[in-house]
Scaffold this motif. Structure first.
Motif, PDB file in Angstrom:
ATOM      1  N   GLU A   1      32.068  43.858  38.284  1.00 28.68           N
ATOM      2  CA  GLU A   1      32.906  42.682  38.518  1.00 28.68           C
ATOM      3  C   GLU A   1      34.359  42.970  38.153  1.00 28.68           C
ATOM      4  O   GLU A   1      35.282  42.527  38.854  1.00 28.68           O
ATOM      5  CB  GLU A   1      32.386  41.498  37.711  1.00 28.68           C
ATOM      6  CG  GLU A   1      33.248  40.244  37.813  1.00 28.68           C
ATOM      7  CD  GLU A   1      33.497  39.796  39.246  1.00 28.68           C
ATOM      8  OE1 GLU A   1      34.601  39.260  39.508  1.00 28.68           O
ATOM      9  OE2 GLU A   1      32.599  39.974  40.110  1.00 28.68           O
ATOM     10  N   ALA A   2      34.582  43.723  37.077  1.00 25.89           N
ATOM     11  CA  ALA A   2      35.951  44.093  36.713  1.00 25.89           C
ATOM     12  C   ALA A   2      36.563  44.992  37.782  1.00 25.89           C
ATOM     13  O   ALA A   2      37.748  44.861  38.133  1.00 25.89           O
ATOM     14  CB  ALA A   2      35.956  44.792  35.352  1.00 25.89           C
TER      15      ALA A   2
ATOM     16  N   VAL B   1      47.522  42.320  38.312  1.00 21.99           N
ATOM     17  CA  VAL B   1      46.390  41.958  37.476  1.00 21.99           C
ATOM     18  C   VAL B   1      46.264  42.956  36.340  1.00 21.99           C
ATOM     19  O   VAL B   1      46.685  44.119  36.460  1.00 21.99           O
ATOM     20  CB  VAL B   1      45.077  41.920  38.305  1.00 21.99           C
ATOM     21  CG1 VAL B   1      44.649  43.314  38.737  1.00 21.99           C
ATOM     22  CG2 VAL B   1      43.950  41.230  37.535  1.00 21.99           C
TER      23      VAL B   1
ATOM     24  N   ARG C   1      37.626  42.898  40.680  1.00 25.66           N
ATOM     25  CA  ARG C   1      38.902  42.200  40.442  1.00 25.66           C
ATOM     26  C   ARG C   1      40.082  43.098  40.771  1.00 25.66           C
ATOM     27  O   ARG C   1      41.066  42.643  41.369  1.00 25.66           O
ATOM     28  CB  ARG C   1      38.981  41.737  38.984  1.00 25.66           C
ATOM     29  CG  ARG C   1      38.071  40.574  38.645  1.00 25.66           C
ATOM     30  CD  ARG C   1      38.182  40.226  37.168  1.00 25.66           C
ATOM     31  NE  ARG C   1      39.555  39.880  36.799  1.00 25.66           N
ATOM     32  CZ  ARG C   1      40.016  39.864  35.550  1.00 25.66           C
ATOM     33  NH1 ARG C   1      39.199  40.204  34.553  1.00 25.66           N
ATOM     34  NH2 ARG C   1      41.252  39.525  35.295  1.00 25.66           N
TER      35      ARG C   1
ATOM     36  N   VAL D   1      43.158  44.283  33.816  1.00 22.20           N
ATOM     37  CA  VAL D   1      41.709  44.246  33.656  1.00 22.20           C
ATOM     38  C   VAL D   1      41.311  45.296  32.631  1.00 22.20           C
ATOM     39  O   VAL D   1      41.856  46.411  32.632  1.00 22.20           O
ATOM     40  CB  VAL D   1      40.987  44.524  34.993  1.00 22.20           C
ATOM     41  CG1 VAL D   1      39.479  44.599  34.794  1.00 22.20           C
ATOM     42  CG2 VAL D   1      41.327  43.449  36.013  1.00 22.20           C
TER      43      VAL D   1
ATOM     44  N   ASP E   1      48.510  41.790  44.669  1.00 19.15           N
ATOM     45  CA  ASP E   1      48.677  40.943  43.496  1.00 19.15           C
ATOM     46  C   ASP E   1      48.846  41.819  42.257  1.00 19.15           C
ATOM     47  O   ASP E   1      48.635  43.039  42.282  1.00 19.15           O
ATOM     48  CB  ASP E   1      47.450  40.033  43.347  1.00 19.15           C
ATOM     49  CG  ASP E   1      47.740  38.811  42.496  1.00 19.15           C
ATOM     50  OD1 ASP E   1      48.873  38.687  41.997  1.00 19.15           O
ATOM     51  OD2 ASP E   1      46.822  37.993  42.324  1.00 19.15           O
TER      52      ASP E   1
ATOM     53  N   ARG F   1      40.342  43.291  44.586  1.00 17.57           N
ATOM     54  CA  ARG F   1      40.944  42.097  45.189  1.00 17.57           C
ATOM     55  C   ARG F   1      42.457  42.075  44.989  1.00 17.57           C
ATOM     56  O   ARG F   1      43.213  41.655  45.886  1.00 17.57           O
ATOM     57  CB  ARG F   1      40.314  40.839  44.589  1.00 17.57           C
ATOM     58  CG  ARG F   1      38.877  40.595  45.036  1.00 17.57           C
ATOM     59  CD  ARG F   1      38.408  39.193  44.668  1.00 17.57           C
ATOM     60  NE  ARG F   1      38.339  39.003  43.222  1.00 17.57           N
ATOM     61  CZ  ARG F   1      37.253  39.243  42.493  1.00 17.57           C
ATOM     62  NH1 ARG F   1      36.145  39.705  43.086  1.00 17.57           N
ATOM     63  NH2 ARG F   1      37.242  39.017  41.195  1.00 17.57           N
ATOM     64  N   ALA F   2      42.929  42.523  43.825  1.00 21.12           N
ATOM     65  CA  ALA F   2      44.369  42.543  43.554  1.00 21.12           C
ATOM     66  C   ALA F   2      45.077  43.530  44.479  1.00 21.12           C
ATOM     67  O   ALA F   2      46.160  43.238  44.998  1.00 21.12           O
ATOM     68  CB  ALA F   2      44.623  42.908  42.096  1.00 21.12           C
TER      69      ALA F   2
END
Length: 354
Positions: A90-91, A105, A94, A107, A103, A97-98
């Protein structure tokens, strides 16, 4: 080849000349950039967002030191080579997606060095743009936060310990209050304060012996707790035989068992096996399930042998025995006492809150 100024979202610029960040940056500004990247302690990377696999095209010396890899083992590869079996998908998603959304982010990832050693990596990524606003690089910085992560874990552990101790103490004071109330109603002896103190000390020994077990998962071996409870009532270690496996104890069952074994032991000292030099007490226990019940059940057997002959009416229970009987009953448990010529046998059943 003309000099370019690459802008990040904060408005700062990174100057370099040429189109390939994987090679040395020519020009005076490129030299300054390389020197700055070499001096910083933060690991820095640049990746190419126009290649589908986003390969790394620049890494600084701090990144090489952080990961243990050589530059020629890194350039041209996606940064996923630092991931391993403990990395949280999941990390990673993320981060993906960035990158897809251009984006910024930060993490925390569990990454792995070249030698296989795991470390917690605070990864910061964000886009870097040309002056005309077109995307040029994905900037990445990494920071080893393993110590910070460990400190957080210790803090969580400390909070867990604080809650557990608080729960235990509230439970213990509730039990003490019950002892005082019941003794006040049933006892006519002048030594009421001594009786209360003895029961409180028994509670303290039980909880002290099991405090170190509070944070273990699953079943634990209560042998030490039982030895701490019954041991003070005999000067001969051979007079006590303990036999049982690991069980699942909660703080409420610890309190009830402490008081029950205290009463059995004090009665054994006054009238039973522990009043005789040849007397012996065997305590065995195991976990089982009652018929038709899913809740686990702790079953203990207290057996006295070698004590003096029985006198009077053994079925007549004192105030302490009444207390333990009521407490067991309130918790859904039971104690069955059986006297014969060999001595007392007490069978205790207590549901466990697991």
């Amino acid at each position: 080849m003309t000099e370019q100024k690459l802008h990040n979202q904060a408005g700062r610029t990174v100057e370099h000349s040429g189109d390939n960040a994987g090679t040395a940056f020519p020009g005076a500004s490129g030299v300054l950039f390389e020197q700055a990247m070499a001096q910083t302690r933060m690991a820095v990377t640049l990746s190419d967002p126009h290649d589908p696999d986003h390969p790394l095209v620049f890494v600084n010396r701090a990144f090489l030191e952080l990961t243990g890899y050589d530059e020629d083992e890194i350039l041209g590869r996606n940064c996923r080579f630092l991931q391993g079996p403990g990395t949280d998908p999941e990390a990673v998603a993320r981060l993906g997606r960035a990158v897809r959304d251009n984006d910024v982010v930060v993490v925390e990832l569990l990454n792995y060095r070249k030698n296989g050693a795991a470390f917690w990596n605070a990864v910061h990524i964000g886009p870097i743009y040309h002056e005309d606003g077109t995307l040029r690089y994905i900037f990445g910085s990494q920071w080893d936060v393993t110590d910070v992560h460990a400190a957080r874990s210790e803090e969580r552990h400390a909070r867990l310990m604080e809650r557990e101790i608080s729960h235990r103490m509230k439970n213990m004071f509730a039990v003490i209050s019950s002892i005082v109330n019941m003794l006040g109603k049933t006892s006519t002896e002048p030594a009421l304060g001594r009786d209360i103190n003895e029961r409180i000390r028994a509670l303290g020994r039980a909880h002290e012996a099991t405090l170190q077990l509070s944070f273990q998962q699953g079943r634990v071996d209560p042998t030490q707790m039982f030895r701490e409870l019954v041991g003070p009532y005999t000067s001969d270690p051979r007079a006590l035989d303990l036999d049982g496996g690991a069980v699942q104890l909660d703080s409420n069952s610890v309190s009830i068992l402490a008081l029950t074994l205290h009463e059995l032991a004090t009665n054994a000292v006054k009238h039973g096996a522990l009043s005789s030099k040849r007397g012996r007490v065997a305590l065995s226990w195991r976990m089982c399930r009652a018929d038709g019940q899913d809740q686990p059940l702790l079953r203990l057997t207290w057996t006295e042998r070698g004590g003096p002959p029985l006198h009077g009416d053994p079925e007549r229970l004192g105030a302490g025995s009444e207390i333990t009987t009521r407490m067991l009953r309130a918790a859904g448990g039971v104690i069955r006492r059986r006297w014969d010529t060999a001595g007392l046998t007490a069978e205790i059943e207590l549901p466990l809150q697991c």
